[in-house]
Design a protein around this motif. Structure first.
Motif, PDB file in Angstrom:
ATOM      1  N   GLN A  95       0.888  -1.135   0.045  1.00 48.67           N
ATOM      2  CA  GLN A  95       0.154   0.016   0.167  1.00 48.67           C
ATOM      3  C   GLN A  95       0.915   1.342   0.128  1.00 48.67           C
ATOM      4  N   ILE A  96       1.864   1.369   0.944  1.00 46.89           N
ATOM      5  CA  ILE A  96       2.785   2.594   1.131  1.00 46.89           C
ATOM      6  C   ILE A  96       3.506   2.541  -0.460  1.00 46.89           C
ATOM      7  N   GLU A  99       1.537   4.108  -2.948  1.00 47.32           N
ATOM      8  CA  GLU A  99       1.059   5.607  -2.659  1.00 47.32           C
ATOM      9  C   GLU A  99       2.398   6.308  -3.011  1.00 47.32           C
ATOM     10  N   ARG A 100       3.654   6.014  -2.567  1.00 49.44           N
ATOM     11  CA  ARG A 100       4.807   6.608  -2.980  1.00 49.44           C
ATOM     12  C   ARG A 100       5.075   6.787  -4.376  1.00 49.44           C
ATOM     13  N   GLN A 103       3.213   9.344  -6.154  1.00 52.57           N
ATOM     14  CA  GLN A 103       3.567  10.768  -5.790  1.00 52.57           C
ATOM     15  C   GLN A 103       4.917  11.395  -6.426  1.00 52.57           C
TER      16      GLN A 103
END
Length: 207
Positions: A95-96, A99-100, A103
């Motif tokens: 998940q992280i 997201e990164r 971005q």
């Protein structure tokens, strides 16, 4: 936002971190799942309450971080422990990482995943896979020198990872790191230019 993701993988001691740093120096963004895992298991880390609940308070050090030596011994003595730990960490890491990646603002992002070959979920999200490769004997000598582990401990880690042949079978590109840094830079530079072109082509196709 980077729309082009290059999965970077390689066994322990292969030199993934060195290669990742070279790509970053050339302008790529880096999302490293090892870094995310460490952040999740540091004092106050998001995963620590679940890990303590699953394995007991002795799994955490005095500072509240994961006691890696204790965890390593438990994992390599019992495959079920590994499975329970991965069930906690891996969904959070994925998940992280997603997201990164979303971005980042560079033309492409390096997604460094040691277990990329073992996890279909990461392979599905990569536009390209690059494997850092070297003989197993080189991996062992590097890790023994760097981490102070015994040869048997390193072989235990290697046995839990994909084989060299499995990584090469799924790789679109291979970086040979059996030599020194001087041999790495030209190959990484070559691939950087290649990924710039491919990312540009993908961006145009998606317009």
């Amino acid at each position: 936002m980077s729309g082009f993701i290059v999965g970077l993988t390689g066994g322990i001691g292969s030199g993934k971190s060195t290669v990742a740093d070279l790509f970053v120096a050339l302008g790529a963004a880096l999302v490293d799942t090892d870094v995310i895992a460490r952040q999740l298991t540091e004092p106050g880390g998001l995963a620590m309450p679940q890990i303590v609940a699953a394995f007991g308070p002795d799994i955490a050090g005095a500072d509240g971080a994961l006691d890696r030596a204790v965890m390593r011994r438990m994992v390599f003595s019992d495959p079920a422990v590994r499975a329970r730990l991965e069930a906690i960490l891996h969904p959070l890491i994925r998940q992280i990482a997603a997201e990164r990646c979303a971005q980042t603002l560079t033309p492409y992002v390096i997604l460094a995943v040691p277990l990329l070959v073992e996890s279909g979920k990461y392979r599905e999200r990569c536009d390209r896979i690059v494997a850092v490769d070297c003989p197993e004997t080189v991996q062992i000598s590097r890790v023994v020198a760097r981490n102070g582990l015994s040869e048997n401990e390193v072989r235990g880690i290697l046995s839990a990872q994909a084989t060299r042949e499995q990584r090469l079978a799924v790789a679109d590109d291979v970086i040979d790191n059996s030599g020194g840094l001087a041999n790495l830079y030209p190959r990484v530079t070559e691939l950087h230019q290649k990924y710039l072109v491919l990312s540009s082509e993908k961006a145009k196709a998606n317009c």
